[in-house]
Scaffold this active site. Structure first.
Site, PDB file in Angstrom:
ATOM      1  CE  LYS A 171      -1.580   3.174   2.703  1.00 21.85           C
ATOM      2  NZ  LYS A 171      -1.768   4.331   1.673  1.00 21.85           N
ATOM      3  N   GLY A 224       6.853   6.001   7.916  1.00 21.55           N
ATOM      4  CA  GLY A 224       5.885   6.886   7.745  1.00 21.55           C
ATOM      5  C   GLY A 224       5.852   7.728   9.295  1.00 21.55           C
ATOM      6  CB  SER A 225       3.637  10.096  10.666  1.00 23.20           C
ATOM      7  OG  SER A 225       2.446   9.272  10.946  1.00 23.20           O
ATOM      8  N   GLY A 229       3.030   4.842  12.953  1.00 27.33           N
ATOM      9  CA  GLY A 229       3.822   3.941  13.338  1.00 27.33           C
ATOM     10  C   GLY A 229       3.440   2.930  14.876  1.00 27.33           C
ATOM     11  CD  GLU A 246      13.917   2.672  10.073  1.00 27.19           C
ATOM     12  OE1 GLU A 246      14.162   3.802  10.177  1.00 27.19           O
ATOM     13  OE2 GLU A 246      14.473   1.598   9.832  1.00 27.19           O
ATOM     14  CD  GLN A 327       5.230  18.519   5.540  1.00 29.30           C
ATOM     15  OE1 GLN A 327       4.505  17.266   6.121  1.00 29.30           O
ATOM     16  NE2 GLN A 327       5.860  19.170   6.559  1.00 29.30           N
ATOM     17  CD  GLU A 379      10.251  13.827  10.947  1.00 33.18           C
ATOM     18  OE1 GLU A 379       9.041  13.157  11.169  1.00 33.18           O
ATOM     19  OE2 GLU A 379      11.246  13.439  10.258  1.00 33.18           O
TER      20      GLU A 379
END
Ligand code: ADP
Length: 477
Positions: A171, A224-225, A229, A246, A327, A379
């Site tokens: 996906k 991803g975020s 996660g 990650e 974003q 982040e």
């Protein structure tokens, strides 16, 4: 307009589609891509499960040939696929072509790895018994990818999954289905048996969630975020499933008084702002010792003035647009937060208008930031960097490590002593000396510590740790 469909059990399916929009020119629809359902996801998982027994026992030469063919086709089409990548994600054309070449190299690497699968034969501590240690594939692997590396991250998860004999439900991120569709199409035509690789494009909350909820998915690899996660982790523990995460970074780059100024400025500009700061390995904290601080800031600011922000496809563009409106809002919100927290806006911070309508933001540099400010701890994932002034190397190292994350860390110095000490004592998974914190090789491990990562490393031969499970067999001679 053609609809690029999902691949389920070897058939292209799906009639509902979502527009893929070019962030450099929001009037341009890159393509229409299928919007998968829970039903589609369940069918894809069932197909992958059915295909597993045969694929897990397939010959290594068959795997090699398919992976190699895919790598070769990606390389042959690097300009075309690179242009698609630049259009859907917004990184510059040279960066996008570079990423496409990287994807090809990853397939070539794992084509080679398929021929090097091996186990161990070890004597037992008991007489007349032999012990064999082998690696088995896991089963159905769920692959969930983010938007910032639309072809490299899918490649570095799909290639090892197939190499070690797993089947896949993949996906991709909603914003960038184009490159994912292209590599799935390439692998499908390269001769993968039906159901070995299934593509379900669609929403994370629908398709991704259906993958998390399935007892038939044996492993999930996620990039991803942090928030998502954590969901992957919770759902995977529930199903006793292997998982690998990650997530974010807040990567420091230390600049010491004895640094080569040019090397430090180039590394900071590259890792802070290239790819629009949208790399999980980007440096967003520049930790600079007192003696070089003002000269470094002045040189970096001069460098930023020369960087052209424009349409990703235009030659001469150094920095493309931010990936989308959401974003962009995150970036501009953090710029406001930085100002309110008392950091000094030394460069940028403004939206830019260009010939084509897109999400253009100036590279933004804050100085006089502290490591406790939100802009230094959270982040942002945009072209927004803070400079933190420190007294000496010891304070620089402590500041670099004082973060919830631990993906990549860099140091610019001509001192072997400090470089060596930093490599040993940095709490990051990857450490760079006189190099940007972003920009890694494809044949060595990639991954972080603390809040950045969970589970085994990705890439290179270390990928086997996630995509296989070890079996120990005893035989009476
Ligand atoms: P970002 O905020 O950078 O888009 P996300 O973590 O939301 O990061 O997205 C990374 C990937 O995770 C995307 O492919 C996205 O669709 C997917 N995703 C989002 N929500 C979920 C969920 N609830 N379950 C599984 N996957 C999800």
């Amino acid at each position: 307009m053609t609809i690029y469909q999902n691949l389920i059990a070897g058939e292209w399916v799906g009639s509902d589609a979502t527009k893929n929009i070019n962030p450099s020119d929001t009037n341009e629809v890159v393509g229409l891509y299928a919007d998968g359902t829970v039903e589609d996801t369940k069918n894809a998982i069932a197909a992958a499960k059915a295909a597993f027994p045969a694929w897990s026992r397939s010959g290594i030469w068959e795997r090699h040939v398919i992976l190699k063919k895919a790598g070769d086709e990606i390389m042959a089409r690097k300009d075309e696929v690179g242009a698609l990548l630049a259009r859907e994600e917004g990184k510059t054309l040279p960066e996008a072509i570079g990423e496409t070449i990287r994807a090809s190299q990853i397939f070539e690497f794992f084509a080679g790895e398929a021929l090097r699968l091996a186990g161990e034969i070890i004597p037992s501590v008991r007489p007349n018994i032999g012990v064999e240690i082998t690696r088995d594939p896991l089963g159905v692997i769920g692959i969930i990818t983010p938007w910032n590396f639309p072809i490299a991250i899918p490649a570095w998860k799909i290639a090892p999954a197939l190499c070690y004999g797993n089947t896949i439900v993949f996906k991709p991120a909603e914003l960038v289905p184009g490159c994912s569709w292209a590599i799935v199409d390439i692998l499908h035509r390269a001769g993968l048996p039906k159901g070995v690789l299934n593509l379900v494009m669609g929403k994370g909350s629908v398709v991704g969630q259906a993958m998390l909820d399935s007892a038939d998915v044996a492993g999930i690899t996620f990039t991803g975020s942090t928030g998502t996660g954590r969901r992957v982790a919770a759902a995977s523990i529930e199903h006793n499933r292997k998982f690998q995460l990650e997530m974010g970074g807040k990567n420091p780059m230390v600049v010491l008084d004895d640094a080569d100024l040019n090397v430090a400025v180039e590394a900071a500009a590259n890792s802070g702002f290239f790819s629009t700061g949208q790399r999980c390995t980007a440096s967003s904290r520049l930790i600079v010792t007192e003696g070089i601080h003002d000269t470094f800031v002045a040189s970096l600011t001069e460098k930023l003035k020369t960087l052209v922000v424009d349409n990703a496809l235009k030659s001469g563009t150094h920095i493309g647009p931010v990936v989308d409106e959401r974003q962009l809002k995150t970036d501009t919100d953090y710029i406001e937060i930085g100002k309110q927290e008392g950091a000094k806006l030394a460069f940028g911070g403004e939206l830019i208008t260009r010939e084509t309508p897109g999400f253009y933001l100036q590279p933004t540099l804050f100085t006089e930031a502290t490591n406790q400010m939100r802009i230094s701890r959270e982040e942002i994932f945009g072209p927004v960097v803070s400079v933190i002034r420190v007294k000496d190397y010891e304070e620089a190292l402590a500041t670099a490590n004082d973060t919830p994350f631990g993906l990549s860390a860099g140091i610019a110095t001509t001192s072997l002593k400090h470089a060596t000490h930093f490599k040993r004592n940095s709490e990051a998974g990857m450490v760079m000396v006189n190099l940007p914190t972003a920009g890694v090789d494809f044949h060595v491990p990639f991954g972080g510590r603390k809040g950045s990562s969970y589970g085994p490393r990705e890439q290179g031969k270390y990928a086997a740790e996630f995509y296989t499970t070890v079996k120990t067999a005893y035989t009476l001679a």
